[in-house]
Enzyme design. Structure first.
Site, PDB file in Angstrom:
ATOM      1  N   ASP A   1      -7.651   7.610   6.620  1.00 27.46           N
ATOM      2  CA  ASP A   1      -7.414   6.782   5.437  1.00 27.46           C
ATOM      3  C   ASP A   1      -8.470   5.681   5.360  1.00 27.46           C
ATOM      4  O   ASP A   1      -8.152   4.521   5.113  1.00 27.46           O
ATOM      5  CB  ASP A   1      -5.993   6.208   5.534  1.00 27.46           C
TER       6      ASP A   1
ATOM      7  N   GLY B   1       0.823  -1.199   0.000  1.00 35.52           N
ATOM      8  CA  GLY B   1       0.000   0.000   0.000  1.00 35.52           C
ATOM      9  C   GLY B   1       0.852   1.241   0.000  1.00 35.52           C
ATOM     10  O   GLY B   1       2.043   1.196  -0.333  1.00 35.52           O
TER      11      GLY B   1
ATOM     12  N   PHE C   1       2.208   2.962   2.267  1.00 41.96           N
ATOM     13  CA  PHE C   1       3.322   3.158   3.194  1.00 41.96           C
ATOM     14  C   PHE C   1       4.342   2.045   3.145  1.00 41.96           C
ATOM     15  O   PHE C   1       5.383   2.134   3.764  1.00 41.96           O
ATOM     16  CB  PHE C   1       2.806   3.286   4.623  1.00 41.96           C
ATOM     17  N   GLY C   2       4.012   0.966   2.469  1.00 42.30           N
ATOM     18  CA  GLY C   2       4.968  -0.112   2.429  1.00 42.30           C
ATOM     19  C   GLY C   2       4.309  -1.429   2.107  1.00 42.30           C
ATOM     20  O   GLY C   2       3.182  -1.478   1.616  1.00 42.30           O
ATOM     21  N   THR C   3       5.039  -2.501   2.417  1.00 42.84           N
ATOM     22  CA  THR C   3       4.611  -3.839   2.032  1.00 42.84           C
ATOM     23  C   THR C   3       4.110  -4.590   3.254  1.00 42.84           C
ATOM     24  O   THR C   3       4.642  -4.422   4.337  1.00 42.84           O
ATOM     25  CB  THR C   3       5.826  -4.566   1.427  1.00 42.84           C
ATOM     26  N   VAL C   4       3.088  -5.428   3.059  1.00 39.50           N
ATOM     27  CA  VAL C   4       2.555  -6.230   4.165  1.00 39.50           C
ATOM     28  C   VAL C   4       2.922  -7.700   3.951  1.00 39.50           C
ATOM     29  O   VAL C   4       2.769  -8.230   2.851  1.00 39.50           O
ATOM     30  CB  VAL C   4       1.022  -6.073   4.262  1.00 39.50           C
TER      31      VAL C   4
ATOM     32  N   LYS D   1       3.843  -5.049   8.685  1.00 44.01           N
ATOM     33  CA  LYS D   1       3.883  -3.978   7.693  1.00 44.01           C
ATOM     34  C   LYS D   1       5.251  -3.325   7.740  1.00 44.01           C
ATOM     35  O   LYS D   1       5.666  -2.820   8.772  1.00 44.01           O
ATOM     36  CB  LYS D   1       2.785  -2.958   8.003  1.00 44.01           C
TER      37      LYS D   1
HETATM   38  N1  ATP Z   1      -3.550  -7.364   9.225  1.00 45.93           N
HETATM   39  C1  ATP Z   1      -3.691  -7.875   8.003  1.00 45.93           C
HETATM   40  N2  ATP Z   1      -4.108  -9.145   7.834  1.00 45.93           N
HETATM   41  C2  ATP Z   1      -4.260  -9.659   6.589  1.00 45.93           C
HETATM   42  N3  ATP Z   1      -4.027  -8.991   5.463  1.00 45.93           N
HETATM   43  C3  ATP Z   1      -3.621  -7.722   5.556  1.00 45.93           C
HETATM   44  C4  ATP Z   1      -3.425  -7.093   6.834  1.00 45.93           C
HETATM   45  N4  ATP Z   1      -3.027  -5.825   6.620  1.00 45.93           N
HETATM   46  C5  ATP Z   1      -2.981  -5.655   5.276  1.00 45.93           C
HETATM   47  N5  ATP Z   1      -3.329  -6.787   4.634  1.00 45.93           N
HETATM   48  C6  ATP Z   1      -3.386  -6.997   3.182  1.00 45.93           C
HETATM   49  O1  ATP Z   1      -2.370  -6.229   2.583  1.00 45.93           O
HETATM   50  C7  ATP Z   1      -2.907  -5.326   1.632  1.00 45.93           C
HETATM   51  C8  ATP Z   1      -2.113  -4.050   1.659  1.00 45.93           C
HETATM   52  O2  ATP Z   1      -2.302  -3.376   2.880  1.00 45.93           O
HETATM   53  P1  ATP Z   1      -1.750  -1.914   3.114  1.00 45.93           P
HETATM   54  O3  ATP Z   1      -2.340  -1.409   4.372  1.00 45.93           O
HETATM   55  O4  ATP Z   1      -0.274  -1.916   2.986  1.00 45.93           O
HETATM   56  O5  ATP Z   1      -2.293  -1.109   1.866  1.00 45.93           O
HETATM   57  P2  ATP Z   1      -3.679  -0.414   1.647  1.00 45.93           P
HETATM   58  O6  ATP Z   1      -4.600  -0.726   2.759  1.00 45.93           O
HETATM   59  O7  ATP Z   1      -4.118  -0.747   0.257  1.00 45.93           O
HETATM   60  O8  ATP Z   1      -3.306   1.121   1.637  1.00 45.93           O
HETATM   61  P3  ATP Z   1      -2.822   2.007   2.902  1.00 45.93           P
HETATM   62  O9  ATP Z   1      -1.333   1.971   2.831  1.00 45.93           O
HETATM   63  O10 ATP Z   1      -3.342   3.361   2.597  1.00 45.93           O
HETATM   64  O11 ATP Z   1      -3.363   1.406   4.128  1.00 45.93           O
HETATM   65  C9  ATP Z   1      -4.363  -5.140   2.058  1.00 45.93           C
HETATM   66  O12 ATP Z   1      -5.184  -4.812   0.966  1.00 45.93           O
HETATM   67  C10 ATP Z   1      -4.707  -6.501   2.615  1.00 45.93           C
HETATM   68  O13 ATP Z   1      -5.112  -7.366   1.576  1.00 45.93           O
HETATM   69 MG    MG Z   2      -4.056  -0.589   4.779  1.00 47.53          MG
END
Ligand code: ATP
Ligand code: MG
Ligand code: NAG
Ligand code: NAG
Ligand code: NAG
Ligand code: NAG
Length: 579
Positions: free
Chosen positions: A415, A298, A300-303, A317
């Protein structure tokens, strides 16, 4: 006599001037096209009938004009062996609707000025030798319906912004160095270094100015940028050496640390005993995360998904972008976020600072995000029927109302969007990433950074001022409600094409009483009254004036009334047939 000659001369000069103004001058668009012709390096002379002696360009090869005002509306130059650059003057043809330049040998980058062509609906630059980043200004092309940048040498992150968010893999195939959501390729690998350089708005450097009067200036700029480039490379090189040295130290440190107390570059904070594992196990797991563990990325970075030795999973994250400022302030604020516990909020369990990155450790939610659930599954997947969606709306509202009204200090989410609503195994929603935007983004920089993925959810006054309030959260929540009802992303091409967002679009349909056109077809169990009630709530939440929007607590009450009180039997019935 002399007087007479002077008058005669004057008349001649006047006549000549008038003649050249009224009858010889090529239209402004024509002049622009001639500039383009010289930039295109038309070695095969395909553009031989582009002549400056014509008064309009409308009969030129490849050009179409509007019949009334002779403005150029289309440039079609597929397969014409054009070699040169796309000049930034192209934006002077401001009525342009279509630009077809497929299968030439064009070089350089896409000038960001193309983003000024506000009527552009078709842009086909496929099969050229274009390179550099895709300028985010293309996201401003709200009328863009067809985009093809395939088989070029573009690189970097595809901006996930405005109309650029609406195109998928097919618009970008054959550009090996592109990454981003649209091509389902996260922009960075594991803990290493960026796979590709992050995108920069200004690739204009690749489109040098050609005017000879600017030549010296060009040279100077060239020399300076060459020096700049060398300097950046030097910096990058020493940075990589520095990091890898640090990384090696860190590795050594973890090996030793199994016996010794932690400290020496890595710092681990766990909140409220929420992470009952030995520090070395946590750090070891964190360090061994790699590309295979990525679940998403997303703003801010990679999950990543991190699985402990006892098979319990966490989401990690990795923060790639963070605000300037001291680590202590950052950690104190994180601690506040870590202290917030609610059944509808994703629990932040820990924080780890490694030499190379900052890592946040959260609960892992097995059903991923609402965004994936709504938009990445087939049209006939009815798991998220109407009652499941009501449950999600209600739970998300509870989580947000808790942040706004029960936390001290109160937390503005900033957000709210479907990718930040995560679903557990029972499809109960949990709001994630609350307060993170404030922690990671400079107030001033926010519009360029946060807006990327969040475009469409942001309240008009927030877009203008950059100041987030409870009421801007309420607006985003209203957009989320519309997304739940319609099953469409807030910037779905079907409204963007009409120049609307989801709010404007649904307001139009509501006014025309076309409810059935609004509701997602996967909600076969929805009844008209309930839909209307939810749309009413959404409409008050998305009121243009923030003062007219309810507080989150009131939104929650409205939803509870709708879901729980009128015919509770109805709800539990449909509820049970979904589970
Ligand atoms: N706690 C979590 N458990 C399972 N999957 C997650 C979790 N957090 C994030 N993800 C997965 O990772 C993806 C990316 O999350 P991330 O928060 O980095 O980006 P985002 O939500 O698209 O944007 P933002 O950076 O604005 O939050 C999410 O769409 C989700 O599918
Ligand atoms: Mg997110
Ligand atoms: C493009 O427009 C700008 C501003 O209107 C003008 O200064 C410039 O000369 C134009 N360029 C061409 C090639 O017509
Ligand atoms: C135009 O193209 C020809 C053939 O590829 C090349 O030799 C020449 O250098 C090009 N000129 C410019 C100004 O780019
Ligand atoms: C055109 O685009 C450039 C860069 O994207 C911008 O700086 C400039 O102000 C724009 N010009 C107009 C007339 O909109
Ligand atoms: C884009 O162009 C390429 C090559 O010209 C073609 O194969 C592809 O189908 C096009 N994609 C779209 C979405 O039109």
């Amino acid at each position: 006599m002399q007087m007479g000659i002077a008058v005669w001369l004057f008349k001649q000069v006047l006549a000549a001037t008038l003649f050249s103004i009224c009858c010889l001058a090529l239209t402004q668009d024509g002049t622009t096209l001639l500039e383009m012709k010289s930039a295109f390096n038309d070695t095969k002379n395909f553009l031989s009938n582009w002549r400056e002696t014509d008064d309009t360009p409308c009969k030129w090869i490849g050009i179409s004009c509007h019949p009334n005002d002779q403005r150029v509306t289309s440039i079609a130059l597929h397969e014409n062996s054009l070699h040169g650059l796309i000049p930034n003057e192209i934006s002077n043809c401001s009525e342009l609707r279509a630009l077809y330049l497929r299968a030439n040998y064009l070089q350089g980058g896409i000038p960001s000025e193309i983003g000024n062509l506000s009527y552009l609906t078709i842009l086909d630059l496929s099969s050229n030798s274009l390179k550099g980043a895709i300028p985010s200004s293309l996201g401003r092309l709200t009328r863009l319906r067809s985009l093809n940048l395939s088989t070029n040498f573009f690189s970097g992150e595809i901006p996930d912004f405005g109309s650029l968010s609406a195109f998928g893999t097919n618009s970008f195939i054959g550009n090996l160095d592109l990454c981003g959501r649209q091509v389902h390729k996260p922009c960075r690998t594991s803990f290493g270094f960026p796979v590709v350089l992050p995108h920069a708005e200004s690739d204009e450097a690749a489109v040098p100015s050609k005017r000879s009067s600017r030549y010296m200036k060009g040279l100077l700029i060239g020399a300076i940028s060459a020096m700049g480039l060398a300097f950046v490379m030097l910096l990058t090189f020493s940075w990589i050496r520095f990091l890898s040295k640090k990384e090696r130290t860190a590795k050594r440190y973890t090996e030793v640390k199994k016996q010794v107390e932690p400290e020496a570059g890595a710092k681990l904070i766990t909140f409220h005993g929420d992470l009952p594992y030995p520090s070395f196990e946590i750090i070891e797991k964190l360090e061994s995360l790699d590309e295979e563990d990525v679940v998403g990325s997303g703003g801010f970075g990679t999950v990543y998904k991190m699985v402990m030795n006892d098979c319990v999973a966490f989401a990690v994250k990795r923060i790639e972008r963070s605000r300037e400022g001291s680590d202590q302030v950052f950690e104190r604020e994180l601690e506040i976020l870590g202290s917030i516990k609610h059944i509808n909020l994703v629990n932040l369990r820990g924080y780890c600072r490694l030499p190379t990155s900052k890592l946040l450790i959260y609960d892992y939610l097995s059903n991923g995000s609402l965004d994936d659930y709504l938009h990445e599954r087939g049209d006939d997947d009815a798991t998220l029927n109407w009652s499941a969606r009501l449950k999600i709306a209600l739970g998300a509202a509870r989580g947000l109302a808790y942040l706004h009204h029960d936390c001290c200090p109160k937390i503005i989410h900033r957000d709210i969007k479907s990718s930040n609503i995560l679903l557990d195994e029972n499809l109960e929603p949990r709001v994630s990433d609350f307060g993170l935007a404030r922690l990671l983004v400079d107030e001033d920089a926010h519009v360029t950074t946060v807006v990327a993925g969040t475009f469409g959810y942001l309240a008009p006054e927030f877009l203008q001022s950059g100041r987030a309030t409870e009421k801007s959260d309420v607006y985003s929540f209203g957009v989320l409600l519309l997304e739940l009802v319609t099953g469409k992303r807030p910037n779905d091409p079907c409204f963007v094409q009409k120049g609307l967002n989801v709010v404007g679009w649904s307001n139009t349909l509501i006014r025309e009483n076309q409810l059935e056109g609004i509701v997602d077809r996967r909600c076969a169990d929805a009844d008209a009254e309930a839909v209307e009630a939810i749309l009413d709530v959404a409409a008050t939440c998305t009121a243009a004036n923030p003062d007219e929007r309810p507080f989150m607590k009131q939104v929650l009450q409205l939803l509870e009334q709708e879901v729980l009180s009128p015919c509770p039997s109805d709800f539990s019935e449909s509820h049970s047939d979904y589970s």
